[in-house]
Design a protein around this motif. Structure first.
Motif, PDB file in Angstrom:
ATOM      1  N   SER A  17     138.124 -55.451 -28.237  1.00 25.61           N
ATOM      2  CA  SER A  17     137.185 -54.706 -29.071  1.00 25.61           C
ATOM      3  C   SER A  17     136.212 -53.916 -28.209  1.00 25.61           C
ATOM      4  CB  SER A  17     136.410 -55.659 -29.983  1.00 25.61           C
ATOM      5  OG  SER A  17     135.683 -56.580 -29.213  1.00 25.61           O
ATOM      6  N   VAL A  18     135.532 -52.971 -28.842  1.00 22.88           N
ATOM      7  CA  VAL A  18     134.456 -52.201 -28.198  1.00 22.88           C
ATOM      8  C   VAL A  18     133.183 -52.403 -29.011  1.00 22.88           C
ATOM      9  CG1 VAL A  18     135.948 -50.456 -27.154  1.00 22.88           C
ATOM     10  CG2 VAL A  18     135.048 -50.089 -29.437  1.00 22.88           C
ATOM     11  N   THR A  19     132.064 -52.365 -28.315  1.00 25.44           N
ATOM     12  CA  THR A  19     130.752 -52.521 -28.936  1.00 25.44           C
ATOM     13  C   THR A  19     129.857 -51.392 -28.458  1.00 25.44           C
ATOM     14  OG1 THR A  19     131.031 -54.920 -28.870  1.00 25.44           O
ATOM     15  CG2 THR A  19     128.813 -54.108 -29.274  1.00 25.44           C
ATOM     16  N   PHE A  20     129.097 -50.804 -29.368  1.00 23.34           N
ATOM     17  CA  PHE A  20     128.178 -49.734 -28.981  1.00 23.34           C
ATOM     18  C   PHE A  20     127.015 -49.669 -29.953  1.00 23.34           C
ATOM     19  CE2 PHE A  20     131.382 -48.002 -31.746  1.00 23.34           C
ATOM     20  CZ  PHE A  20     130.671 -47.215 -32.623  1.00 23.34           C
ATOM     21  N   GLY A  21     125.918 -49.108 -29.491  1.00 20.52           N
ATOM     22  CA  GLY A  21     124.757 -48.933 -30.363  1.00 20.52           C
ATOM     23  C   GLY A  21     123.488 -48.720 -29.566  1.00 20.52           C
ATOM     24  N   PRO A  22     122.399 -48.366 -30.245  1.00 15.40           N
ATOM     25  CA  PRO A  22     121.138 -48.085 -29.555  1.00 15.40           C
ATOM     26  C   PRO A  22     120.297 -49.348 -29.318  1.00 15.40           C
ATOM     27  CG  PRO A  22     120.893 -47.601 -31.873  1.00 15.40           C
ATOM     28  CD  PRO A  22     122.339 -48.009 -31.666  1.00 15.40           C
ATOM     29  N   LYS A  23     119.535 -49.313 -28.263  1.00 17.36           N
ATOM     30  CA  LYS A  23     118.463 -50.283 -28.030  1.00 17.36           C
ATOM     31  C   LYS A  23     117.183 -49.542 -28.375  1.00 17.36           C
ATOM     32  CE  LYS A  23     116.731 -51.184 -24.004  1.00 17.36           C
ATOM     33  NZ  LYS A  23     115.373 -50.766 -24.189  1.00 17.36           N
ATOM     34  N   ILE A  24     116.484 -50.030 -29.372  1.00 18.86           N
ATOM     35  CA  ILE A  24     115.329 -49.331 -29.935  1.00 18.86           C
ATOM     36  C   ILE A  24     114.041 -49.895 -29.317  1.00 18.86           C
ATOM     37  CG2 ILE A  24     114.169 -48.739 -32.095  1.00 18.86           C
ATOM     38  CD1 ILE A  24     116.922 -49.492 -33.438  1.00 18.86           C
ATOM     39  N   PRO A  25     113.087 -49.052 -28.940  1.00 24.49           N
ATOM     40  CA  PRO A  25     111.872 -49.540 -28.267  1.00 24.49           C
ATOM     41  C   PRO A  25     110.885 -50.209 -29.220  1.00 24.49           C
ATOM     42  CG  PRO A  25     111.746 -47.181 -28.534  1.00 24.49           C
ATOM     43  CD  PRO A  25     113.112 -47.597 -29.017  1.00 24.49           C
ATOM     44  N   THR A  26     111.288 -51.372 -29.753  1.00 26.09           N
ATOM     45  CA  THR A  26     110.425 -52.126 -30.660  1.00 26.09           C
ATOM     46  C   THR A  26     109.626 -53.199 -29.923  1.00 26.09           C
ATOM     47  OG1 THR A  26     112.227 -53.660 -31.110  1.00 26.09           O
ATOM     48  CG2 THR A  26     111.967 -51.801 -32.617  1.00 26.09           C
ATOM     49  N   GLY A  27     109.937 -53.385 -28.644  1.00 33.12           N
ATOM     50  CA  GLY A  27     109.328 -54.463 -27.879  1.00 33.12           C
ATOM     51  C   GLY A  27     107.900 -54.178 -27.460  1.00 33.12           C
ATOM     52  N   ARG A  28     107.199 -55.255 -27.209  1.00 34.83           N
ATOM     53  CA  ARG A  28     105.800 -55.168 -26.783  1.00 34.83           C
ATOM     54  C   ARG A  28     105.734 -54.633 -25.351  1.00 34.83           C
ATOM     55  NH1 ARG A  28     101.419 -60.095 -26.694  1.00 34.83           N
ATOM     56  NH2 ARG A  28      99.666 -58.760 -26.170  1.00 34.83           N
ATOM     57  N   ALA A  29     104.906 -53.631 -25.125  1.00 38.21           N
ATOM     58  CA  ALA A  29     104.751 -53.032 -23.796  1.00 38.21           C
ATOM     59  C   ALA A  29     103.271 -52.947 -23.411  1.00 38.21           C
ATOM     60  CB  ALA A  29     105.398 -51.646 -23.762  1.00 38.21           C
ATOM     61  N   ASP A  30     102.443 -53.828 -24.001  1.00 39.39           N
ATOM     62  CA  ASP A  30     101.000 -53.739 -23.755  1.00 39.39           C
ATOM     63  C   ASP A  30     100.386 -55.065 -23.295  1.00 39.39           C
ATOM     64  OD1 ASP A  30     101.293 -55.137 -26.101  1.00 39.39           O
ATOM     65  OD2 ASP A  30      99.750 -54.034 -27.197  1.00 39.39           O
ATOM     66  N   LEU A  31     101.202 -55.908 -22.623  1.00 40.00           N
ATOM     67  CA  LEU A  31     100.654 -57.174 -22.134  1.00 40.00           C
ATOM     68  C   LEU A  31      99.655 -56.911 -21.005  1.00 40.00           C
ATOM     69  CD1 LEU A  31     103.703 -59.613 -21.931  1.00 40.00           C
ATOM     70  CD2 LEU A  31     101.808 -59.657 -23.537  1.00 40.00           C
ATOM     71  N   PRO A  32      98.436 -57.441 -21.128  1.00 36.88           N
ATOM     72  CA  PRO A  32      97.441 -57.204 -20.075  1.00 36.88           C
ATOM     73  C   PRO A  32      97.541 -58.258 -18.976  1.00 36.88           C
ATOM     74  CG  PRO A  32      96.419 -58.310 -21.924  1.00 36.88           C
ATOM     75  CD  PRO A  32      97.859 -58.073 -22.299  1.00 36.88           C
ATOM     76  N   GLY A  33      97.111 -57.871 -17.777  1.00 36.48           N
ATOM     77  CA  GLY A  33      96.998 -58.809 -16.666  1.00 36.48           C
ATOM     78  C   GLY A  33      95.658 -59.510 -16.711  1.00 36.48           C
ATOM     79  N   GLY A  53      92.664 -57.254 -16.925  1.00 39.36           N
ATOM     80  CA  GLY A  53      92.547 -56.437 -18.121  1.00 39.36           C
ATOM     81  C   GLY A  53      93.420 -55.197 -18.086  1.00 39.36           C
ATOM     82  N   SER A  54      93.964 -54.856 -16.923  1.00 43.29           N
ATOM     83  CA  SER A  54      94.864 -53.700 -16.842  1.00 43.29           C
ATOM     84  C   SER A  54      96.258 -54.114 -17.296  1.00 43.29           C
ATOM     85  CB  SER A  54      94.914 -53.171 -15.415  1.00 43.29           C
ATOM     86  OG  SER A  54      95.400 -54.171 -14.545  1.00 43.29           O
TER      87      SER A  54
END
Length: 136
Positions: free
Chosen positions: A69-85, A88-89
């Motif tokens: 079989s073949v598999t395909f599709g998009p990875k959508i940017p729904t993930g959290r990208a704002d974790l602070p250190g 605070g940056s």
């Protein structure tokens, strides 16, 4: 030292005999310890994928079944990208659960049941690639 863990919520619907739709939602934990700021990281939702899997070959025999079989599709940017250190940056992109980019997932799968003439012994191979776009 670093610690990374990903747990996936996998929802699959086989709406035709040879066609599946999968929604994959990861929960990602990243921690990075360094002397300046120990325990930097966190947990959040990762980027979701919506995948279509099409089985184009199936052969049943007395020994087992062969499928491709073949598999395909998009990875959508729904993930959290704002974790602070600790300061605070924002953490670097590699420590964020999400990537901030829309990517394309491509995969090829091969499965053979009945390996060595043992009915439930399975050989399963998966080749996949993620074609990335620019993200965070």
């Amino acid at each position: 030292p670093t610690f990374s863990r990903e747990d996936d919520f996998n929802f699959t619907w086989g709406f035709y005999p040879n066609l599946d739709l999968t929604v994959l939602i990861p929960v990602v934990t990243n921690h990075f310890d360094r002397p300046v700021a120990p325990g930097v990281g966190g947990t959040g939702l990762g980027d979701a994928m919506v995948l279509v899997k099409y089985r184009f070959y199936r052969r049943d025999s007395a020994r087992g079944t062969t499928q491709t079989s073949v598999t395909f599709g998009p990875k959508i940017p729904t993930g959290r990208a704002d974790l602070p250190g600790k300061e605070g940056s924002l953490l670097p992109a590699s420590l964020q659960p999400g990537s901030g980019s829309t990517d394309l997932f491509l995969g090829a799968n091969w499965t053979y049941t009945g390996l060595f003439n043992v009915r439930r012994l399975v050989a399963d191979e998966d080749f996949h690639s993620l074609l990335r776009s620019q993200g965070s």
